[in-house]
Design a protein around this motif. Structure first.
Motif, PDB file in Angstrom:
ATOM      1  N   ALA A 161       0.832  -1.207   0.000  1.00 50.33           N
ATOM      2  CA  ALA A 161       0.000   0.000   0.000  1.00 50.33           C
ATOM      3  C   ALA A 161       0.864   1.254   0.000  1.00 50.33           C
ATOM      4  CB  ALA A 161      -0.929  -0.014   1.213  1.00 50.33           C
ATOM      5  N   VAL A 162       1.913   1.265   0.820  1.00 48.32           N
ATOM      6  CA  VAL A 162       2.834   2.409   0.871  1.00 48.32           C
ATOM      7  C   VAL A 162       3.515   2.604  -0.478  1.00 48.32           C
ATOM      8  CG1 VAL A 162       4.999   3.220   1.892  1.00 48.32           C
ATOM      9  CG2 VAL A 162       3.191   2.299   3.359  1.00 48.32           C
ATOM     10  N   LEU A 163       3.908   1.509  -1.104  1.00 45.32           N
ATOM     11  CA  LEU A 163       4.521   1.592  -2.431  1.00 45.32           C
ATOM     12  C   LEU A 163       3.567   2.239  -3.427  1.00 45.32           C
ATOM     13  CD1 LEU A 163       6.504   0.906  -4.713  1.00 45.32           C
ATOM     14  CD2 LEU A 163       5.570  -1.417  -4.709  1.00 45.32           C
ATOM     15  N   GLY A 164       2.318   1.775  -3.475  1.00 43.34           N
ATOM     16  CA  GLY A 164       1.352   2.331  -4.419  1.00 43.34           C
ATOM     17  C   GLY A 164       1.091   3.810  -4.195  1.00 43.34           C
ATOM     18  N   VAL A 165       0.949   4.198  -2.922  1.00 47.33           N
ATOM     19  CA  VAL A 165       0.726   5.617  -2.611  1.00 47.33           C
ATOM     20  C   VAL A 165       1.914   6.456  -3.062  1.00 47.33           C
ATOM     21  CG1 VAL A 165       0.516   7.269  -0.717  1.00 47.33           C
ATOM     22  CG2 VAL A 165      -0.863   5.179  -0.709  1.00 47.33           C
ATOM     23  N   GLY A 166       3.128   5.977  -2.787  1.00 49.25           N
ATOM     24  CA  GLY A 166       4.318   6.727  -3.190  1.00 49.25           C
ATOM     25  C   GLY A 166       4.426   6.893  -4.694  1.00 49.25           C
ATOM     26  N   LEU A 167       4.058   5.852  -5.451  1.00 46.66           N
ATOM     27  CA  LEU A 167       4.125   5.926  -6.915  1.00 46.66           C
ATOM     28  C   LEU A 167       3.145   6.952  -7.477  1.00 46.66           C
ATOM     29  CD1 LEU A 167       4.483   2.148  -7.866  1.00 46.66           C
ATOM     30  CD2 LEU A 167       6.267   3.899  -7.833  1.00 46.66           C
ATOM     31  N   VAL A 168       2.012   7.112  -6.810  1.00 50.40           N
ATOM     32  CA  VAL A 168       1.048   8.126  -7.249  1.00 50.40           C
ATOM     33  C   VAL A 168       1.508   9.519  -6.842  1.00 50.40           C
ATOM     34  CG1 VAL A 168      -1.315   8.976  -6.966  1.00 50.40           C
ATOM     35  CG2 VAL A 168      -0.899   6.515  -7.218  1.00 50.40           C
ATOM     36  N   VAL A 169       1.928   9.654  -5.593  1.00 48.51           N
ATOM     37  CA  VAL A 169       2.309  10.968  -5.065  1.00 48.51           C
ATOM     38  C   VAL A 169       3.476  11.568  -5.838  1.00 48.51           C
ATOM     39  CG1 VAL A 169       3.329  12.131  -3.063  1.00 48.51           C
ATOM     40  CG2 VAL A 169       1.393  10.582  -2.762  1.00 48.51           C
ATOM     41  N   ARG A 170       4.428  10.730  -6.262  1.00 49.45           N
ATOM     42  CA  ARG A 170       5.650  11.276  -6.854  1.00 49.45           C
ATOM     43  C   ARG A 170       5.418  12.025  -8.166  1.00 49.45           C
ATOM     44  NH1 ARG A 170       9.349   6.262  -9.224  1.00 49.45           N
ATOM     45  NH2 ARG A 170       7.805   5.380 -10.661  1.00 49.45           N
ATOM     46  N   VAL A 171       4.261  11.831  -8.814  1.00 47.06           N
ATOM     47  CA  VAL A 171       4.017  12.517 -10.091  1.00 47.06           C
ATOM     48  C   VAL A 171       3.035  13.682  -9.940  1.00 47.06           C
ATOM     49  CG1 VAL A 171       4.441  10.387 -11.357  1.00 47.06           C
ATOM     50  CG2 VAL A 171       2.094  11.016 -10.780  1.00 47.06           C
ATOM     51  N   LEU A 172       2.644  14.022  -8.710  1.00 46.33           N
ATOM     52  CA  LEU A 172       1.586  15.005  -8.509  1.00 46.33           C
ATOM     53  C   LEU A 172       2.069  16.443  -8.358  1.00 46.33           C
ATOM     54  CD1 LEU A 172      -0.827  13.085  -6.102  1.00 46.33           C
ATOM     55  CD2 LEU A 172      -0.947  13.296  -8.602  1.00 46.33           C
ATOM     56  N   GLY A 173       3.369  16.660  -8.204  1.00 49.01           N
ATOM     57  CA  GLY A 173       3.834  18.012  -7.948  1.00 49.01           C
ATOM     58  C   GLY A 173       5.205  18.273  -8.531  1.00 49.01           C
ATOM     59  N   GLY A 174       5.935  19.157  -7.854  1.00 49.21           N
ATOM     60  CA  GLY A 174       7.243  19.560  -8.336  1.00 49.21           C
ATOM     61  C   GLY A 174       8.351  18.644  -7.841  1.00 49.21           C
ATOM     62  N   ALA A 175       9.562  19.210  -7.810  1.00 46.08           N
ATOM     63  CA  ALA A 175      10.737  18.408  -7.483  1.00 46.08           C
ATOM     64  C   ALA A 175      10.670  17.863  -6.058  1.00 46.08           C
ATOM     65  CB  ALA A 175      11.999  19.247  -7.664  1.00 46.08           C
ATOM     66  N   GLY A 176      10.203  18.688  -5.109  1.00 48.56           N
ATOM     67  CA  GLY A 176      10.114  18.233  -3.729  1.00 48.56           C
ATOM     68  C   GLY A 176       9.112  17.105  -3.565  1.00 48.56           C
ATOM     69  N   VAL A 177       7.959  17.209  -4.224  1.00 47.23           N
ATOM     70  CA  VAL A 177       6.940  16.168  -4.153  1.00 47.23           C
ATOM     71  C   VAL A 177       7.446  14.886  -4.803  1.00 47.23           C
ATOM     72  CG1 VAL A 177       4.624  15.504  -4.903  1.00 47.23           C
ATOM     73  CG2 VAL A 177       5.055  17.820  -4.063  1.00 47.23           C
ATOM     74  N   MET A 178       8.144  15.020  -5.934  1.00 48.57           N
ATOM     75  CA  MET A 178       8.705  13.851  -6.602  1.00 48.57           C
ATOM     76  C   MET A 178       9.680  13.117  -5.690  1.00 48.57           C
ATOM     77  SD  MET A 178       8.935  12.032  -9.444  1.00 48.57           S
ATOM     78  CE  MET A 178      10.048  10.903 -10.274  1.00 48.57           C
ATOM     79  N   LEU A 179      10.520  13.875  -5.015  1.00 52.12           N
ATOM     80  CA  LEU A 179      11.506  13.266  -4.121  1.00 52.12           C
ATOM     81  C   LEU A 179      10.811  12.604  -2.933  1.00 52.12           C
ATOM     82  CD1 LEU A 179      14.538  12.878  -3.740  1.00 52.12           C
ATOM     83  CD2 LEU A 179      14.571  15.006  -2.438  1.00 52.12           C
ATOM     84  N   GLY A 180       9.837  13.307  -2.339  1.00 52.03           N
ATOM     85  CA  GLY A 180       9.123  12.738  -1.208  1.00 52.03           C
ATOM     86  C   GLY A 180       8.356  11.486  -1.580  1.00 52.03           C
ATOM     87  N   GLY A 181       7.667  11.512  -2.721  1.00 51.58           N
ATOM     88  CA  GLY A 181       6.941  10.339  -3.175  1.00 51.58           C
ATOM     89  C   GLY A 181       7.846   9.159  -3.453  1.00 51.58           C
ATOM     90  N   THR A 182       9.040   9.449  -3.992  1.00 50.30           N
ATOM     91  CA  THR A 182      10.003   8.386  -4.260  1.00 50.30           C
ATOM     92  C   THR A 182      10.475   7.743  -2.967  1.00 50.30           C
ATOM     93  OG1 THR A 182      10.737   9.428  -6.309  1.00 50.30           O
ATOM     94  CG2 THR A 182      12.241   7.856  -5.291  1.00 50.30           C
TER      95      THR A 182
END
Length: 436
Positions: free
Chosen positions: A130-151
């Protein structure tokens, strides 16, 4: 018949020998089994959860979980140039992005056993997916900081599953361990190949790199649904009498343990440099985006048959030093080729690097063979993975920063060669027939 039932099932692997210099029988996949030994301390305390029930659907769930454990990393690396351009990110950000997996693996090596003890393997792996799936979605939703956090979130899920899924293979499929280990290993390696090969062609139809990357969350969702349906614990059993936790003091004072840890860390250094930067090296040499992704697929996929065959043969020898050294020399040859003529025969350098990544299975093998008992094997595995992945985390960042500072890949690849020479020495030492 359930996959874990006896009968015509395969025999369980023989235990680690206690006498120095003993020859060790090694079933197909005992190298993989030790990957779960970092979580074995959950069996050293009074049990709250029994092993998962071995069913055909659970076997499918294990394979689906394994298919998620590399694609999130290689899918991003295959589009790294587009991602950086689209986000206007710096070189330091790019290096940190490629370092995220190894940092998470080091931390999860300590966190995963405690999580499994508290909630059980079924829920712990469900949480990981579940954490993996959430991170894969979050990483494409914003800028560089969001991408890094989602990753980081996605890699935390990968890291937890990376430690815990092999425990399921060992505990629930003890009588089918050869079959299940082969399936798990093939899915794990194939995951990396699929991520790098399929993501670039998907970029156009998906409307850009964000759409191409978020599609991999669908695979995580499928794996989670099948896992929730299939994972059920059997009744808990009493912990074995005399079970004890390994002595960290003895491990930390042992030269053998440190040589195994160094070997684990340095081979991971190579693996995550390849997964993080190989497509960019080939793009810099003039290959197309699709061709660069295929080269990474070759490097990750060729390790599958080698990882199934080489450790099983090597573990029957008194020493594994020669095998460790030979595989490392393949990586040295491939790196020199990349440095001197990357576009001349790109498939050859990818093949050499891919075959050399069989050292991952060899590193897991020597953890088994150098430990005098199961409790020591659990502690040595935790030490090798925890400290080893911390060492490995410096690789992608170092290579990226050197590339940015010099404008080329020569100095970065020279740094990789230095690490490979160190791996050669560590592999020879770790392969000697000594016990911790």
């Amino acid at each position: 018949m359930a996959l874990g039932d006896p009968g015509r099932a395969e025999a369980s692997p023989r235990p680690v020998a206690s006498a120095p210099g003993a020859h060790h029988a090694f079933a197909d996949g005992q190298a993989l089994e030790i990957a779960g030994e970092a979580a074995a301390e959950e069996r050293l305390a009074p049990a709250r959860f029994g092993p998962l029930r071995a069913t055909l659907l659970l076997a499918v769930a294990v394979v689906l979980a394994a298919l998620n454990l590399r694609a999130a990393v290689t899918s991003a690396s295959s589009l790294l140039g587009d991602v950086r351009t689209g986000l206007g990110a710096s070189a330091a950000w790019t290096s940190l992005l490629t370092t995220a997996p190894t940092l998470c693996f080091a931390i999860a090596g300590l966190a995963a056993p405690a999580l499994a003890r508290r909630v059980g393997l079924a829920r712990a792996i469900g949480v990981a997916l579940a954490v993996l799936g959430v991170g894969l979605v979050v990483r494409v939703l914003g800028g560089a900081g969001v991408m890094l956090g989602g990753t980081f979130v996605a890699c935390a899920g990968i890291a937890l599953a990376n430690v815990l899924v092999p425990v399921v293979v060992k505990e629930s499929f003890a009588h089918r361990v050869g079959l299940m280990t082969g399936l798990y290993t093939a899915a794990l390696q194939g995951s990396g190949a699929l991520g790098s090969a399929l993501t670039p062609p998907l970029e156009g139809p998906a409307g850009g790199w964000r759409g191409a990357l978020v599609l991999w969350a669908g695979l995580a969702l499928v794996a989670l649904v099948v896992w929730v349906v299939s994972a059920r614990h059997r009744p808990a059993a009493e912990a074995p009498r005399g079970a004890r936790r390994p002595s960290w003091g003895r491990l930390l004072r042992s030269p053998v343990a440190w040589s195994v840890t160094a070997f684990m860390g340095l081979q991971s250094f190579l693996a995550y440099v390849v997964m993080g930067w190989l497509p960019q090296i080939y793009l810099g040499a003039g290959l197309s985006k699709g061709a660069a992704g295929v080269m990474l697929s070759i490097a990750t996929l060729v390790a599958v048959p080698f990882s199934l065959m080489v450790p099983a043969v090597a573990a029957r020898r008194r020493s594994q030093s020669g095998w460790n050294a030979g595989l490392t020399l393949l990586a040295i040859a491939g790196t020199i080729g990349l440095m001197l003529a990357p576009a001349a025969v790109p498939w050859l350098w990818a093949l050499l690097l891919g075959a050399s990544m069989t050292v991952f299975a060899m590193a897991m093998t020597v953890i088994t063979l150098r430990a005098r008992d199961a409790e020591t094997a659990a502690g040595l595995s935790a030490m090798a993975q925890g400290f080893g992945y911390l060492l490995a985390s410096t690789g992608p960042m170092l290579v990226g920063l050197l590339h940015e500072a010099t404008g080329g890949w020569t100095v970065s690849l020279l740094a990789l060669l230095v690490a490979l020479v160190a791996q050669l020495v560590a592999g020879v030492l770790a392969g000697r027939p000594r016990l911790v």
